[in-house]
Motif scaffolding. Sequence first.
Motif, PDB file in Angstrom:
ATOM      1  N   SER A 191      51.591  49.504  -4.980  1.00  0.00           N
ATOM      2  CA  SER A 191      52.587  50.594  -4.975  1.00  0.00           C
ATOM      3  C   SER A 191      52.239  51.709  -5.954  1.00  0.00           C
ATOM      4  N   ALA A 192      51.164  51.496  -6.745  1.00  0.00           N
ATOM      5  CA  ALA A 192      50.831  52.480  -7.793  1.00  0.00           C
ATOM      6  C   ALA A 192      50.606  53.871  -7.210  1.00  0.00           C
ATOM      7  N   GLU A 193      49.899  53.951  -6.063  1.00  0.00           N
ATOM      8  CA  GLU A 193      49.580  55.281  -5.491  1.00  0.00           C
ATOM      9  C   GLU A 193      50.800  55.921  -4.837  1.00  0.00           C
ATOM     10  N   ASN A 199      56.237  42.327  -5.360  1.00  0.00           N
ATOM     11  CA  ASN A 199      56.947  43.569  -5.653  1.00  0.00           C
ATOM     12  C   ASN A 199      58.384  43.506  -5.162  1.00  0.00           C
ATOM     13  N   GLY A 218      50.078  46.838  -8.092  1.00  0.00           N
ATOM     14  CA  GLY A 218      49.001  47.810  -7.860  1.00  0.00           C
ATOM     15  C   GLY A 218      49.056  48.444  -6.489  1.00  0.00           C
ATOM     16  N   PRO A 223      55.374  52.813 -11.311  1.00  0.00           N
ATOM     17  CA  PRO A 223      54.583  52.319 -12.450  1.00  0.00           C
ATOM     18  C   PRO A 223      54.361  50.812 -12.348  1.00  0.00           C
ATOM     19  N   THR A 224      53.155  50.357 -12.711  1.00  0.00           N
ATOM     20  CA  THR A 224      52.914  48.909 -12.661  1.00  0.00           C
ATOM     21  C   THR A 224      53.383  48.274 -13.977  1.00  0.00           C
ATOM     22  N   GLY A 264      46.028  44.402  -5.710  1.00  0.00           N
ATOM     23  CA  GLY A 264      46.805  45.059  -6.765  1.00  0.00           C
ATOM     24  C   GLY A 264      47.634  44.112  -7.609  1.00  0.00           C
ATOM     25  N   ASP A 273      50.522  48.602 -16.592  1.00  0.00           N
ATOM     26  CA  ASP A 273      50.330  49.975 -17.106  1.00  0.00           C
ATOM     27  C   ASP A 273      51.301  50.231 -18.240  1.00  0.00           C
TER      28      ASP A 273
END
Length: 246
Positions: A21-23, A97, A19, A27-28, A192, A31
Amino acid sequence: MKTLPITDDTHVLVLTGAGVSAESGVPTFRDAGGLWEGHDVHEVASPDGFARDPLLVWRFYSQRRAGMEGITPNGGHHALVALERRLGDRFLLVTQNVDGLHRAAGSERLIELHGELMRSRCTVCDRPPFEDRQAYKPGVAPMCGRCKAAGKDALLRPHIVWFGEIIDRAYLARIERFVDTAGRRLVFLAVGTSGLVYPAAGLVDAARHAGGTSWLVNAEAPANVERFDHVVLGPSGTVLPGLLAN
Ligand code: BV8
């Protein structure tokens, strides 16, 4: 807006997941509904999956390497770097991550628990993991140059911890030492993450057992939300700069 309670002897342990890195446009895992690029996770992120079809696994990781083109850290990554620089050895960041964005943002007191997307290693010789940003063409499974020079054929693999593979003991020992040293002075902050993958998902319990307080910043309440003393729902890229402001 709440801010993390940091005094002169507060020790902060941070755990990040997809989460954060989502912004940045990565892609998570959730998701994708547990399917990465359309593949079942155990087909492409497990030793059995690699043994069964190394070409598929290399295609999956090559797609993810190519997908990192032009991707940069966001405000959440940078806020964590600022906090590390403020706290020094009273700060430790553990990430699930493999995208390398914390390192790209300047994080140094960092443990990449599940490995690194942009590094490969040999499946046979003891050559250390090396930087490899190559997104291999479909049908190409890269081979080890050192083994080839010795007349042997050996596949390379991504330097990633797959499901069913153990986490580097030294990482877990370093985290344990940090939690034990901090004790009641510990603030644990998860950002995240759906809190489903172990041993990372167990860090909140270790922090609370040590007498620390636990915080969560997440887009939505995850399965283990009740294990957190404080919950801030929202996008971490927007929330963290305010939450961590000194
Ligand atoms: C281990 C590398 C000892 C791959 C990853 C049965 C057989 C084998 C093992 C097990 C088993 N049962 C349990 C296990 C243990 C297993 C495990 O935990 N399985 C789970 C599924 C139950 N763990 C392991 O295998 C670990 N090794 O335990 O060894 C052992 C050995 C054998 C048997 C038993 C024990 C190794 C785990 C490492 C796996 N590798 N990554 C790759 O990335 O290619 S895990 C992978 O999935 C990611 O790295 C990440 O860790 C995980 C995804 O989790 P999250 O990061 O949390 O991401 P997710 O998408 O789920 O959630 C994102 C969250 O962010 C969401 O909540 C969303 O709401 C939020 N969000 C979205 N946008 C934002 C946001 N929040 C804030 N801001 C936003 N903008």
